[in-house]
Enzyme design. Structure first.
Site, PDB file in Angstrom:
ATOM      1  N   LYS A 281      50.901  39.717  44.510  1.00 24.30           N
ATOM      2  CA  LYS A 281      50.791  41.063  43.577  1.00 24.30           C
ATOM      3  C   LYS A 281      51.688  41.975  44.166  1.00 24.30           C
ATOM      4  CE  LYS A 281      46.255  39.471  41.972  1.00 24.30           C
ATOM      5  NZ  LYS A 281      44.717  39.801  41.956  1.00 24.30           N
TER       6      LYS A 281
ATOM      7  N   SER B 204      46.603  36.650  45.875  1.00 25.82           N
ATOM      8  CA  SER B 204      46.717  37.880  45.521  1.00 25.82           C
ATOM      9  C   SER B 204      47.549  38.831  46.315  1.00 25.82           C
ATOM     10  CB  SER B 204      45.383  38.661  45.387  1.00 25.82           C
ATOM     11  OG  SER B 204      44.802  38.390  44.360  1.00 25.82           O
TER      12      SER B 204
ATOM     13  N   TYR C  22      52.665  34.050  36.641  1.00 23.28           N
ATOM     14  CA  TYR C  22      51.725  34.467  37.533  1.00 23.28           C
ATOM     15  C   TYR C  22      50.753  33.488  38.540  1.00 23.28           C
ATOM     16  CZ  TYR C  22      47.016  36.307  38.873  1.00 23.28           C
ATOM     17  OH  TYR C  22      45.973  36.573  39.623  1.00 23.28           O
TER      18      TYR C  22
ATOM     19  N   TYR D 136      40.543  44.507  47.270  1.00 23.49           N
ATOM     20  CA  TYR D 136      39.594  44.499  46.445  1.00 23.49           C
ATOM     21  C   TYR D 136      38.550  45.683  46.203  1.00 23.49           C
ATOM     22  CZ  TYR D 136      41.177  39.831  46.812  1.00 23.49           C
ATOM     23  OH  TYR D 136      42.093  38.601  46.943  1.00 23.49           O
TER      24      TYR D 136
ATOM     25  N   VAL E 268      42.769  35.264  47.961  1.00 24.05           N
ATOM     26  CA  VAL E 268      41.408  34.283  48.057  1.00 24.05           C
ATOM     27  C   VAL E 268      41.771  33.181  48.995  1.00 24.05           C
ATOM     28  CG1 VAL E 268      40.222  34.949  45.987  1.00 24.05           C
ATOM     29  CG2 VAL E 268      42.046  33.212  45.705  1.00 24.05           C
TER      30      VAL E 268
END
Ligand code: GLN
Length: 313
Positions: free
Chosen positions: A72, A69, A197, A249, A267
């Site tokens: 991102k 992540s 992605y 998160y 993660v």
């Protein structure tokens, strides 16, 4: 020039890191992407870069890990550079969800059904579709080139085993993506968007490379090593705002209170953090808490932020 604070970090970092390493026992390595389960659960490493002149490392800094992540943040920046604010925010919102990163709950609760923000999976999948390029291969190539430029390292590449492992098991992300297609958020072929992605999630770095990427954000888009402006300042401001509100998160509120720095976790146990105008920080600690954040990594950042008064608030 080394400051008094820098000298104290040099002296204190090894013992601070070993104190935090105990917290790895409270977490678990992610296993929903099967390949990630091989990561060493007791590992903890950190690299801190202070602009042009120095780097301090401690612990397992050579351990490679995939960005997951964390990527991102940078695909958001590239999408902003490709499509501008209006192009990006037509497809993704600006609000935290309070839900898990792979939740689809809120997608059906709002009209239009666009993802709440670009740092949850649904939002990042939408952002992947905005990257300029004729096909998935060209989009992925542009992302990798951008990441290499930010890390100042042309050797950065993919972890193919992690990429294949996620592609084979990503039923939840597939369902999110098809939902976005049904909502008109994705205009392209769903599998092609997911390829982009999964690929950027599987880009592999170590703490030092991550710290170098972080310090471009710490210096408002300028690489302090080369002096080159790599990202417009306004876009870095947007990315940092998302990192504060959504970067950890649905634990971003607690992290803002306890650490108070723009940060993004993945993660694989990586955390990118920055002290504005001062340091880029890369952390890895694969054992995660229930929210998906590195237990020991968060503890170490909290310790350092408290000790050196780094909170931006
Ligand atoms: N590739 C991962 C996924 O989509 C990234 C999620 C994460 O790091 N939280 O599930």
């Amino acid at each position: 020039m080394a400051t008094e604070e820098w000298n104290r970090i040099v002296t204190e970092l090894p013992s601070r890191l070993e104190d935090s390493r105990a917290y790895t026992a409270q977490g678990r390595v992610a296993a929903y992407i099967p390949e990630l389960a091989h990561a060493p659960g007791n590992a903890l490493g950190i690299a801190i870069m202070n602009g042009a002149s120095g780097i301090i490392t401690a612990g397992d800094v050579a351990l490679p890990f995939t960005l997951q992540s964390i990527s991102k943040v940078f695909t958001l920046l590239l999408a902003l550079m490709d499509k501008g604010e209006s192009g990006v925010f037509a497809k993704v919102g600006m609000e935290p969800t309070g839900d898990n990163f792979n939740s689809m709950l809120k997608l059906e609760l709002v009209d239009p059904g666009i993802p709440f923000n670009p740092l949850i999976n649904a939002g990042a999948i939408a952002v992947s579709s905005l990257i300029a390029g004729a096909d998935p291969a060209e989009k992925s190539e542009r992302i990798l080139t951008f990441f290499r430029q930010l890390a100042g390292d042309p050797t950065i590449g993919y972890n193919d085993a992690v990429y294949r492992s996620e592609t084979a098991t990503a039923h939840r992300n597939r369902s999110l993506a098809y939902f976005l297609k049904a909502n008109g958020v994705l205009e392209e072929d769903v599998e092609e968007v997911l390829e982009v992605y999964f690929k950027h999630c599987s880009i592999e770095v170590n703490c030092t490379q991550l710290a170098r990427m972080a310090q471009v954000l710490a210096f408002d888009g300028t690489d302090p090593v080369t002096g080159r402006q790599l990202i417009p300042r306004r876009y870095v401001q947007i990315a940092k705002s998302f990192m504060i509100t959504c970067g950890m998160y649905n634990e971003s509120g607690a992290f803002a209170i306890r650490v108070g720095l723009p940060a993004k976790s993945g993660v694989s146990g990586g955390i990118l953090a920055l002290v504005p105008g001062k340091y880029g920080i890369g952390v890895v600690g694969p054992a995660l808490n229930a929210k998906g954040n590195s237990t020991a990594g968060v503890h170490l950042l909290e310790t350092l932020s408290t000790e050196f008064d780094w909170s931006i608030f």
